[in-house]
Structures are given as structure tokens and as C-alpha cells.
Design a protein around this motif. Structure first.
Motif, PDB file in Angstrom:
ATOM      1  N   PRO A 122      37.138  38.389  25.295  1.00  0.00           N
ATOM      2  CA  PRO A 122      37.003  37.537  26.288  1.00  0.00           C
ATOM      3  C   PRO A 122      38.461  37.569  26.954  1.00  0.00           C
ATOM      4  N   ASN A 123      39.347  37.915  26.304  1.00  0.00           N
ATOM      5  CA  ASN A 123      40.707  38.027  27.116  1.00  0.00           C
ATOM      6  C   ASN A 123      40.776  39.194  28.099  1.00  0.00           C
ATOM      7  N   ALA A 124      40.270  40.261  27.508  1.00  0.00           N
ATOM      8  CA  ALA A 124      40.442  41.546  28.435  1.00  0.00           C
ATOM      9  C   ALA A 124      39.528  41.378  29.715  1.00  0.00           C
ATOM     10  N   PHE A 125      38.466  40.783  29.328  1.00  0.00           N
ATOM     11  CA  PHE A 125      37.313  40.563  30.467  1.00  0.00           C
ATOM     12  C   PHE A 125      38.105  39.433  31.392  1.00  0.00           C
ATOM     13  N   ARG A 126      38.704  38.479  30.716  1.00  0.00           N
ATOM     14  CA  ARG A 126      39.441  37.225  31.534  1.00  0.00           C
ATOM     15  C   ARG A 126      40.459  38.029  32.613  1.00  0.00           C
ATOM     16  N   LEU A 127      41.071  39.005  32.256  1.00  0.00           N
ATOM     17  CA  LEU A 127      42.271  39.422  32.946  1.00  0.00           C
ATOM     18  C   LEU A 127      41.502  40.305  34.041  1.00  0.00           C
ATOM     19  N   LEU A 128      40.547  41.221  33.996  1.00  0.00           N
ATOM     20  CA  LEU A 128      39.858  41.800  34.927  1.00  0.00           C
ATOM     21  C   LEU A 128      39.268  40.418  36.126  1.00  0.00           C
ATOM     22  N   ALA A 129      38.522  39.389  35.491  1.00  0.00           N
ATOM     23  CA  ALA A 129      37.943  38.557  36.181  1.00  0.00           C
ATOM     24  C   ALA A 129      39.187  37.965  37.338  1.00  0.00           C
ATOM     25  N   LEU A 130      40.171  37.560  36.668  1.00  0.00           N
ATOM     26  CA  LEU A 130      41.319  36.876  37.192  1.00  0.00           C
ATOM     27  C   LEU A 130      41.855  37.824  38.323  1.00  0.00           C
ATOM     28  N   MET A 131      41.971  39.026  38.097  1.00  0.00           N
ATOM     29  CA  MET A 131      42.397  40.237  38.982  1.00  0.00           C
ATOM     30  C   MET A 131      41.639  40.046  40.272  1.00  0.00           C
ATOM     31  N   ALA A 132      40.308  40.012  39.976  1.00  0.00           N
ATOM     32  CA  ALA A 132      39.426  40.155  41.031  1.00  0.00           C
ATOM     33  C   ALA A 132      39.402  38.900  41.872  1.00  0.00           C
ATOM     34  N   LYS A 133      39.456  37.464  41.123  1.00  0.00           N
ATOM     35  CA  LYS A 133      39.394  36.459  41.786  1.00  0.00           C
ATOM     36  C   LYS A 133      40.600  35.966  42.588  1.00  0.00           C
ATOM     37  N   ASN A 134      41.734  36.394  42.158  1.00  0.00           N
ATOM     38  CA  ASN A 134      42.607  35.973  42.611  1.00  0.00           C
ATOM     39  C   ASN A 134      43.699  36.948  43.476  1.00  0.00           C
ATOM     40  N   CYS A 135      42.985  38.145  43.944  1.00  0.00           N
ATOM     41  CA  CYS A 135      43.420  39.059  44.699  1.00  0.00           C
ATOM     42  C   CYS A 135      44.499  39.945  44.194  1.00  0.00           C
ATOM     43  N   ALA A 178      48.704  35.469  31.911  1.00  0.00           N
ATOM     44  CA  ALA A 178      49.466  34.206  32.714  1.00  0.00           C
ATOM     45  C   ALA A 178      49.866  34.851  34.130  1.00  0.00           C
ATOM     46  N   TYR A 179      50.430  36.189  34.169  1.00  0.00           N
ATOM     47  CA  TYR A 179      50.614  36.721  35.609  1.00  0.00           C
ATOM     48  C   TYR A 179      49.304  36.506  36.601  1.00  0.00           C
ATOM     49  N   ALA A 180      48.254  37.034  36.254  1.00  0.00           N
ATOM     50  CA  ALA A 180      46.861  37.119  36.916  1.00  0.00           C
ATOM     51  C   ALA A 180      46.431  35.862  37.030  1.00  0.00           C
ATOM     52  N   GLU A 181      46.911  34.840  36.456  1.00  0.00           N
ATOM     53  CA  GLU A 181      46.282  33.337  36.885  1.00  0.00           C
ATOM     54  C   GLU A 181      47.067  32.829  38.187  1.00  0.00           C
ATOM     55  N   GLN A 182      48.396  33.212  38.406  1.00  0.00           N
ATOM     56  CA  GLN A 182      49.054  32.898  39.440  1.00  0.00           C
ATOM     57  C   GLN A 182      48.280  33.527  40.832  1.00  0.00           C
ATOM     58  N   VAL A 183      48.351  32.591  41.807  1.00  0.00           N
ATOM     59  CA  VAL A 183      47.576  32.842  43.123  1.00  0.00           C
ATOM     60  C   VAL A 183      48.630  33.503  44.018  1.00  0.00           C
TER      61      VAL A 183
END
Length: 145
Positions: A20-33, A140-145
Motif C-alpha cells: 500500500p505504501n509503494a502504491f500510495r507514492l505513485l498515486a500521490l505523485m500523479a495526483k499532486n503533479c 511525505a514529500y509527495a503529499e505536499q502540493v
């Protein structure tokens, strides 16, 4: 702040296998540009691995990876001639030296290398000017918009 990440193949593997963490990173990268930095070799490695594994093909990872790598605003493609062929980078896993070279090619600031292997992470952070992140720190970095 928008970031550029270089993902070790093991991040893609982990996401494809249900982490779930690896998937979350990819999803956050896509979502937060945020951006992903790749070479043709690294991209081939990602897709080759997923193509050989049925479970990976059935996951959402190929779609997320396509979303990141097929849009110029989310992907930085580094041509081979831009990779510094400098002296050996002293990593315990020499196959990961190309991740450092990809990160260095990103200007004005090098990309952040995301790894699962703690030893290589330590080597990059102590023996190069590139910043390596653990999966948790990258999230944590990828969560930042």
C-alpha cells in the motif's frame, strides 16, 4: 513544492505486489503533479517487470505509471547523452549507480532517488551529492502540493 523523483525498480515491484505504501507514492505523485525522471532503460525495466507478472498486470500500477510517464508535465525523460559517465559512484549495489546519474541530470536541482534498500540509501546520502529517500519519506514529500 513540486518534486522530481527517480524510483528504483523495487518501488514499482512493491506497488505491483500489493504494497500500500509503494502504491500510495505513485498515486500521490500523479495526483499532486510531481514528476518522475526516467531513461528509456529504466522505463523498459519497469514495464518489462510488470509484463512478466500477471498480478502486476491486473493491478492499477500500470495505469498509474502510464499516467506519470505519458504526460510531459509529469515525466522528465533523460536521454543517455545527458547521463554523466563520471568516475565510479561508490554504492554497494553498482546496478543502482544509474539512479544517481539520472538524478544528477535533472536541473536546476537533482531529483530525489527513492529506494527500498537501506544500504544503497545510506550510500547515496553519504557518498554523493544526491538525496535518497526512504519510501516513507518520499510519501511525505509527495503529499505536499
Amino acid at each position: 513544492m513540486k518534486r522530481t523523483f527517480v524510483l528504483d525498480e523495487n518501488i514499482i515491484v512493491a506497488a505491483s505486489m500489493g504494497s500500500p505504501n509503494a502504491f500510495r507514492l505513485l498515486a500521490l505523485m500523479a495526483k499532486n503533479c510531481h514528476k518522475i525522471a526516467v531513461t528509456s532503460e529504466l522505463l523498459l525495466s519497469y514495464y518489462s517487470w510488470m509484463h512478466r507478472r500477471e498480478r502486476a498486470q491486473l493491478s492499477e500500477v500500470p495505469k498509474l505509471l502510464d499516467q506519470l510517464t505519458h504526460h510531459s508535465e509529469k515525466c522528465v525523460f533523460v536521454p543517455p547523452e545527458e547521463l554523466q559517465q563520471d568516475s565510479m559512484v561508490p554504492l554497494r549495489h553498482q546496478k543502482d549507480v544509474f539512479l544517481v546519474r539520472i538524478a544528477r541530470a535533472i536541473r536546476p536541482n537533482p531529483a530525489l532517488v527513492v529506494l527500498m534498500d537501506k544500504g544503497t540509501w545510506e550510500d547515496i546520502n553519504t557518498k554523493t551529492e544526491v538525496t535518497a529517500l526512504t519510501l516513507q519519506k518520499a510519501i511525505a514529500y509527495a503529499e505536499q502540493v
